[in-house]
Motif scaffolding. Structure first.
Motif, PDB file in Angstrom:
ATOM      1  N   SER A 234       0.833  -1.204   0.000  1.00 40.84           N
ATOM      2  CA  SER A 234       0.000   0.000   0.000  1.00 40.84           C
ATOM      3  C   SER A 234       0.869   1.256   0.000  1.00 40.84           C
ATOM      4  O   SER A 234       0.545   2.245  -0.670  1.00 40.84           O
ATOM      5  CB  SER A 234      -0.943  -0.003   1.215  1.00 40.84           C
ATOM      6  OG  SER A 234      -0.227  -0.108   2.424  1.00 40.84           O
ATOM      7  N   GLU A 235       1.988   1.217   0.712  1.00 41.30           N
ATOM      8  CA  GLU A 235       2.903   2.362   0.715  1.00 41.30           C
ATOM      9  C   GLU A 235       3.550   2.532  -0.661  1.00 41.30           C
ATOM     10  O   GLU A 235       3.732   3.667  -1.130  1.00 41.30           O
ATOM     11  CB  GLU A 235       3.984   2.161   1.778  1.00 41.30           C
ATOM     12  CG  GLU A 235       3.481   2.278   3.204  1.00 41.30           C
ATOM     13  CD  GLU A 235       4.519   1.869   4.228  1.00 41.30           C
ATOM     14  OE1 GLU A 235       4.531   2.448   5.327  1.00 41.30           O
ATOM     15  OE2 GLU A 235       5.335   0.963   3.930  1.00 41.30           O
ATOM     16  N   ARG A 238       0.971   3.973  -3.030  1.00 38.38           N
ATOM     17  CA  ARG A 238       0.773   5.392  -2.718  1.00 38.38           C
ATOM     18  C   ARG A 238       1.921   6.227  -3.279  1.00 38.38           C
ATOM     19  O   ARG A 238       1.711   7.311  -3.847  1.00 38.38           O
ATOM     20  CB  ARG A 238       0.648   5.572  -1.208  1.00 38.38           C
ATOM     21  CG  ARG A 238       0.344   7.013  -0.787  1.00 38.38           C
ATOM     22  CD  ARG A 238       0.057   7.108   0.706  1.00 38.38           C
ATOM     23  NE  ARG A 238      -1.253   6.537   1.022  1.00 38.38           N
ATOM     24  CZ  ARG A 238      -1.441   5.372   1.625  1.00 38.38           C
ATOM     25  NH1 ARG A 238      -0.399   4.626   1.954  1.00 38.38           N
ATOM     26  NH2 ARG A 238      -2.658   4.935   1.885  1.00 38.38           N
ATOM     27  N   LEU A 270      -2.780  -5.980  -1.459  1.00 37.40           N
ATOM     28  CA  LEU A 270      -3.531  -4.859  -0.890  1.00 37.40           C
ATOM     29  C   LEU A 270      -4.688  -5.358  -0.035  1.00 37.40           C
ATOM     30  O   LEU A 270      -4.974  -4.786   1.029  1.00 37.40           O
ATOM     31  CB  LEU A 270      -4.032  -3.938  -2.010  1.00 37.40           C
ATOM     32  CG  LEU A 270      -2.945  -3.194  -2.800  1.00 37.40           C
ATOM     33  CD1 LEU A 270      -3.572  -2.372  -3.916  1.00 37.40           C
ATOM     34  CD2 LEU A 270      -2.116  -2.298  -1.887  1.00 37.40           C
ATOM     35  N   THR A 275      -6.835  -2.939   2.497  1.00 41.68           N
ATOM     36  CA  THR A 275      -7.134  -1.751   1.695  1.00 41.68           C
ATOM     37  C   THR A 275      -7.348  -2.184   0.251  1.00 41.68           C
ATOM     38  O   THR A 275      -7.392  -3.371  -0.049  1.00 41.68           O
ATOM     39  CB  THR A 275      -5.987  -0.720   1.795  1.00 41.68           C
ATOM     40  OG1 THR A 275      -6.396   0.498   1.162  1.00 41.68           O
ATOM     41  CG2 THR A 275      -4.702  -1.231   1.170  1.00 41.68           C
ATOM     42  N   ILE A 280      -6.735   3.726  -2.000  1.00 41.17           N
ATOM     43  CA  ILE A 280      -5.455   4.443  -1.929  1.00 41.17           C
ATOM     44  C   ILE A 280      -5.429   5.587  -2.938  1.00 41.17           C
ATOM     45  O   ILE A 280      -5.003   6.703  -2.619  1.00 41.17           O
ATOM     46  CB  ILE A 280      -4.285   3.469  -2.193  1.00 41.17           C
ATOM     47  CG1 ILE A 280      -4.218   2.414  -1.096  1.00 41.17           C
ATOM     48  CG2 ILE A 280      -2.958   4.241  -2.284  1.00 41.17           C
ATOM     49  CD1 ILE A 280      -3.229   1.303  -1.390  1.00 41.17           C
ATOM     50  N   ARG A 281      -5.902   5.335  -4.150  1.00 41.19           N
ATOM     51  CA  ARG A 281      -5.921   6.389  -5.171  1.00 41.19           C
ATOM     52  C   ARG A 281      -6.780   7.563  -4.716  1.00 41.19           C
ATOM     53  O   ARG A 281      -6.420   8.724  -4.924  1.00 41.19           O
ATOM     54  CB  ARG A 281      -6.434   5.827  -6.494  1.00 41.19           C
ATOM     55  CG  ARG A 281      -6.426   6.841  -7.632  1.00 41.19           C
ATOM     56  CD  ARG A 281      -6.786   6.205  -8.960  1.00 41.19           C
ATOM     57  NE  ARG A 281      -8.090   5.551  -8.901  1.00 41.19           N
ATOM     58  CZ  ARG A 281      -8.578   4.789  -9.867  1.00 41.19           C
ATOM     59  NH1 ARG A 281      -7.869   4.561 -10.959  1.00 41.19           N
ATOM     60  NH2 ARG A 281      -9.772   4.226  -9.749  1.00 41.19           N
ATOM     61  N   GLU A 283      -7.367   8.496  -1.606  1.00 42.94           N
ATOM     62  CA  GLU A 283      -6.635   9.201  -0.545  1.00 42.94           C
ATOM     63  C   GLU A 283      -5.540  10.086  -1.129  1.00 42.94           C
ATOM     64  O   GLU A 283      -5.348  11.232  -0.691  1.00 42.94           O
ATOM     65  CB  GLU A 283      -6.021   8.188   0.421  1.00 42.94           C
ATOM     66  CG  GLU A 283      -7.029   7.419   1.261  1.00 42.94           C
ATOM     67  CD  GLU A 283      -6.384   6.274   2.021  1.00 42.94           C
ATOM     68  OE1 GLU A 283      -5.135   6.138   1.928  1.00 42.94           O
ATOM     69  OE2 GLU A 283      -7.096   5.517   2.693  1.00 42.94           O
TER      70      GLU A 283
END
Length: 341
Positions: A234-235, A238, A270, A275, A280-281, A283
């Motif tokens: 996820s990081e 991002r 993910l 998530t 994520i997109r 955010e």
């Protein structure tokens, strides 16, 4: 102590030779490895580069040596980072990728966007320095890198990009006219930081002639050669979206390609991290929108483009969902209030 790719020494040999110096002798005395003046891919101690420039400037009586070297350099010395930058769609994209991937060239240095040191709301600073603010920058290196950055911006968006002034952390190495001639703007010495002051509207400015495929390949290469960071998927997703939304790299498949995994594998990781790609997109879009609205005067249609949204109407729909108000209202609410007294 940190290490830098020897590509940063391009132009040093020819300048020293023109001044009548012995480049190899100077390099040896400053503890540079053999071949560093002629090979881009040798790791060199940053202190050795600084010592070479300072020693050559004194011994050859050339106070503007760093400026002379910068005139013989161009974006290509950044290797794959240059490919990604040249094919960016906007200056925001290019600067954020430079900040993200400068490690490939010099892992202890960074280029960041900072508030205007003079406090103007319509101006921002492009700062060059060590990640540790307490580490001083050698004066000749400051001149060389700031002029390199200026020339790179001219190459990307044109000579009229709006440079207002140059802030130097040290006294001037040459007379003021020399800086004015090379930068087209005045230099202010002994300010404590190495900064190019530019209009905030420079962010979001379009860069023409980019090739999305070439940029994607460069990003893939840089991701594969990134130092181990122990990041979750996820990081990593991002991070990719933060630097490349406005290039069109905003779909699951495109991000998976940059990370060199299949879409199914990325989705599985993910999900395991509780998530999803779409979350994520969303955010990242919200955070980028908030930053651009609060710190710049970029028009709304350009921000919509930077978020990979179709138009201002779509951006407004997102803004209402995120904050319950329009994008214009959000921007107004973030402007500092003026004390009438």
């Amino acid at each position: 102590m940190a290490y830098v790719r020897s590509a940063g020494l391009r132009g040093v040999r020819s300048v020293i030779v023109e001044l009548g110096g012995d480049a190899d002798d100077l390099a040896r005395r400053c503890a540079l490895p053999a071949g560093a003046l002629d090979d881009d891919e040798i790791l060199v101690q940053d202190l050795a580069i600084g010592l070479l420039l300072e020693t050559a400037a004194v011994e050859l009586r050339c106070p503007d040596l760093g400026l002379r070297v910068a005139q013989r350099q161009d974006l290509s010395l950044l290797g794959p980072v240059a490919v990604a930058i040249r094919n960016a769609r906007t200056t925001t994209d290019a600067l954020e990728m430079t900040s993200k991937y400068l490690f490939f060239h010099a892992r202890s240095l960074e280029i960041t966007i900072v508030p205007d040191p003079e406090g103007r709301q319509d101006v921002l600073g492009i700062r060059f320095g060590y990640r540790d603010d307490a580490v001083p920058l050698p004066p000749q290196s400051v001149d060389m890198v700031l002029l390199f950055l200026h020339r790179a911006l001219v190459q990307l968006v044109g000579a009229d990009y709006g440079l207002l002034s140059i802030e130097l952390p040290n006294p001037l190495n040459a007379d003021r006219h020399r800086y004015q001639t090379l930068f087209g703007a005045p230099a202010t010495p002994s300010t404590g930081a190495a900064i190019l002051r530019v209009p905030s509207v420079l962010l979001g400015r379009a860069i023409s002639g980019g090739d999305q495929t070439a940029q994607l390949l460069a990003l893939q290469y840089l991701e594969q050669h990134s130092p181990p960071r122990g990041q979750s998927y996820s990081e990593r997703v991002r991070a990719v979206l933060q630097r490349s939304l406005d290039t069109g790299t905003s779909s699951l498949g495109e991000v998976a390609e940059v990370l060199s995994v299949s879409t199914r594998t990325l989705q599985r990781h993910l999900t395991a991290e509780n998530t999803s790609f779409s979350a994520i997109r969303d955010e990242v879009r919200r955070d980028v929108a908030a930053r651009l609205l609060a710190t710049t005067e970029i028009p709304l249609f350009q921000i919509a483009s930077a978020l990979a949204l179709d138009d201002v109407t779509t951006f407004s729909q997102y803004a209402r969902r995120w904050w319950g108000i329009t994008a214009r209202e959000f921007r107004s609410s973030r402007k500092p209030s003026i004390d009438p007294g």
